[in-house]
Design a protein around this motif. Structure first.
Motif, PDB file in Angstrom:
ATOM      1  N   LYS A  65     -55.618  78.417  49.474  1.00 23.38           N
ATOM      2  CA  LYS A  65     -55.385  77.885  48.365  1.00 23.38           C
ATOM      3  C   LYS A  65     -56.632  77.028  47.871  1.00 23.38           C
ATOM      4  CE  LYS A  65     -52.098  75.661  45.745  1.00 23.38           C
ATOM      5  NZ  LYS A  65     -50.793  74.696  45.561  1.00 23.38           N
ATOM      6  N   LEU A  66     -56.954  76.072  48.911  1.00 18.05           N
ATOM      7  CA  LEU A  66     -58.391  75.358  48.737  1.00 18.05           C
ATOM      8  C   LEU A  66     -59.538  75.927  48.615  1.00 18.05           C
ATOM      9  CD1 LEU A  66     -57.352  71.971  50.527  1.00 18.05           C
ATOM     10  CD2 LEU A  66     -57.266  72.521  48.034  1.00 18.05           C
ATOM     11  N   SER A  67     -59.631  77.514  49.007  1.00 12.41           N
ATOM     12  CA  SER A  67     -60.751  78.012  48.721  1.00 12.41           C
ATOM     13  C   SER A  67     -60.981  78.686  47.365  1.00 12.41           C
ATOM     14  CB  SER A  67     -60.856  79.058  49.988  1.00 12.41           C
ATOM     15  OG  SER A  67     -59.842  80.046  49.807  1.00 12.41           O
ATOM     16  N   ASN A  68     -59.865  78.806  46.659  1.00 12.05           N
ATOM     17  CA  ASN A  68     -59.964  79.121  45.280  1.00 12.05           C
ATOM     18  C   ASN A  68     -60.452  78.158  44.196  1.00 12.05           C
ATOM     19  OD1 ASN A  68     -58.925  80.227  42.778  1.00 12.05           O
ATOM     20  ND2 ASN A  68     -57.420  81.304  43.680  1.00 12.05           N
ATOM     21  N   PRO A  69     -61.230  78.283  43.420  1.00 15.32           N
ATOM     22  CA  PRO A  69     -61.770  77.246  42.415  1.00 15.32           C
ATOM     23  C   PRO A  69     -60.374  76.912  41.253  1.00 15.32           C
ATOM     24  CG  PRO A  69     -63.436  79.121  42.428  1.00 15.32           C
ATOM     25  CD  PRO A  69     -62.313  79.500  43.269  1.00 15.32           C
ATOM     26  N   ASP A  75     -55.558  71.034  41.604  1.00 14.20           N
ATOM     27  CA  ASP A  75     -55.239  69.994  42.644  1.00 14.20           C
ATOM     28  C   ASP A  75     -55.986  68.640  42.232  1.00 14.20           C
ATOM     29  OD1 ASP A  75     -53.259  71.571  43.863  1.00 14.20           O
ATOM     30  OD2 ASP A  75     -54.679  71.933  45.494  1.00 14.20           O
ATOM     31  N   THR A  76     -57.307  68.804  41.760  1.00 16.51           N
ATOM     32  CA  THR A  76     -58.159  67.698  41.270  1.00 16.51           C
ATOM     33  C   THR A  76     -57.548  67.118  40.158  1.00 16.51           C
ATOM     34  OG1 THR A  76     -60.200  68.715  42.177  1.00 16.51           O
ATOM     35  CG2 THR A  76     -60.493  66.979  40.581  1.00 16.51           C
ATOM     36  N   LEU A  77     -57.084  67.627  39.245  1.00 16.36           N
ATOM     37  CA  LEU A  77     -56.422  67.099  37.980  1.00 16.36           C
ATOM     38  C   LEU A  77     -55.244  66.219  38.583  1.00 16.36           C
ATOM     39  CD1 LEU A  77     -56.585  69.768  35.067  1.00 16.36           C
ATOM     40  CD2 LEU A  77     -57.514  67.664  35.134  1.00 16.36           C
ATOM     41  N   ILE A 120     -61.868  59.078  45.682  1.00 10.79           N
ATOM     42  CA  ILE A 120     -63.060  59.554  46.240  1.00 10.79           C
ATOM     43  C   ILE A 120     -62.567  60.566  47.507  1.00 10.79           C
ATOM     44  CG2 ILE A 120     -65.299  59.060  47.782  1.00 10.79           C
ATOM     45  CD1 ILE A 120     -65.522  56.632  45.777  1.00 10.79           C
ATOM     46  N   LEU A 121     -61.962  60.033  48.335  1.00 10.07           N
ATOM     47  CA  LEU A 121     -61.762  60.613  49.613  1.00 10.07           C
ATOM     48  C   LEU A 121     -60.711  61.886  49.330  1.00 10.07           C
ATOM     49  CD1 LEU A 121     -60.732  57.710  52.050  1.00 10.07           C
ATOM     50  CD2 LEU A 121     -62.609  59.124  51.989  1.00 10.07           C
ATOM     51  N   GLY A 122     -59.705  61.942  48.282  1.00  6.29           N
ATOM     52  CA  GLY A 122     -58.812  63.020  47.830  1.00  6.29           C
ATOM     53  C   GLY A 122     -59.953  64.093  47.384  1.00  6.29           C
ATOM     54  N   THR A 123     -60.739  63.863  46.391  1.00  2.10           N
ATOM     55  CA  THR A 123     -61.639  64.743  45.632  1.00  2.10           C
ATOM     56  C   THR A 123     -62.561  65.374  47.016  1.00  2.10           C
ATOM     57  OG1 THR A 123     -61.685  63.443  43.780  1.00  2.10           O
ATOM     58  CG2 THR A 123     -63.543  65.110  44.072  1.00  2.10           C
ATOM     59  N   LEU A 124     -63.056  64.746  47.864  1.00  4.83           N
ATOM     60  CA  LEU A 124     -63.955  65.334  48.888  1.00  4.83           C
ATOM     61  C   LEU A 124     -63.215  66.177  49.790  1.00  4.83           C
ATOM     62  CD1 LEU A 124     -65.882  61.877  50.225  1.00  4.83           C
ATOM     63  CD2 LEU A 124     -66.880  64.218  49.162  1.00  4.83           C
ATOM     64  N   THR A 128     -64.519  69.983  49.923  1.00  7.00           N
ATOM     65  CA  THR A 128     -65.290  70.289  51.056  1.00  7.00           C
ATOM     66  C   THR A 128     -64.419  70.661  52.278  1.00  7.00           C
ATOM     67  OG1 THR A 128     -65.085  68.140  52.159  1.00  7.00           O
ATOM     68  CG2 THR A 128     -67.019  68.344  50.711  1.00  7.00           C
ATOM     69  N   PHE A 129     -63.190  70.926  51.989  1.00  3.73           N
ATOM     70  CA  PHE A 129     -62.081  71.676  53.085  1.00  3.73           C
ATOM     71  C   PHE A 129     -62.798  72.864  53.442  1.00  3.73           C
ATOM     72  CE2 PHE A 129     -58.512  74.066  54.256  1.00  3.73           C
ATOM     73  CZ  PHE A 129     -58.086  73.307  55.393  1.00  3.73           C
ATOM     74  N   ASP A 130     -62.720  73.321  54.955  1.00  3.22           N
ATOM     75  CA  ASP A 130     -63.212  74.281  55.337  1.00  3.22           C
ATOM     76  C   ASP A 130     -62.395  74.546  56.359  1.00  3.22           C
ATOM     77  OD1 ASP A 130     -64.670  76.656  56.437  1.00  3.22           O
ATOM     78  OD2 ASP A 130     -66.378  75.643  56.911  1.00  3.22           O
TER      79      ASP A 130
END
Length: 148
Positions: A65-69, A75-77, A120-124, A128-130
């Motif tokens: 899920k986090l690899s999909n823009p 999730d950012t919103l 900041i941490l949540g957006t990172l 950047t999740f890999d």
């Protein structure tokens, strides 16, 4: 003993020019609340109802899920609107109950600092999740990752 209640039609003190932050905070709470309802129910529907439901939620699901823009933006919103919405609510509570000016300033400063750090941490994390970091030992990688 008599108590006098001020007439609701009594003239108000004249407000100085500038931005009315309380009005914009009030509007933000209403607009963000409506958008958050859509974001939250969309999030819950996709995660819990589609596919295999709750039993499908695992590290691979989150990694995919986090690899999909699209889901990164969703999730950012969700993160930004919810955190700012909550912080604005806490600010309102602080304004209502912190009668000492110094206590109010300290509490609102703590709310602001916590909100900024979490944003900041949540957006990172979202961007950047890999799930399969390069150079990691094969025994520490998830089963869907290729070693190497």
């Amino acid at each position: 003993m008599t108590t006098t209640i001020e007439s609701p039609r009594a003239p108000r003190t004249v407000r100085r020019g500038g931005v009315n932050w309380e009005k914009w905070g009030w509007i933000y709470m209403r607009v963000s609340g409506v958008v958050l309802v859509v974001l939250i129910f969309g999030h819950l529907f996709v995660n819990l109802m589609l596919g295999d439901g709750v039993k499908a939620l695992d590290f691979a699901f989150v990694g995919g899920k986090l690899s999909n823009p699209f889901w990164q933006i969703w999730d950012t919103l969700l993160l930004w609107l919810a955190l700012i919405h909550g912080a604005n609510g806490m600010r309102t509570i602080t304004n209502d109950y912190a009668h000492n000016r110094l206590v109010g300033v300290v509490l609102k400063g703590a709310i602001l600092a916590a909100t900024v750090v979490l944003l900041i941490l949540g957006t990172l994390v979202i961007y950047t999740f890999d799930p399969c970091p390069a150079g990691s030992p094969a025994d520490l990688l998830a089963s869907f990752c290729t070693a190497g």
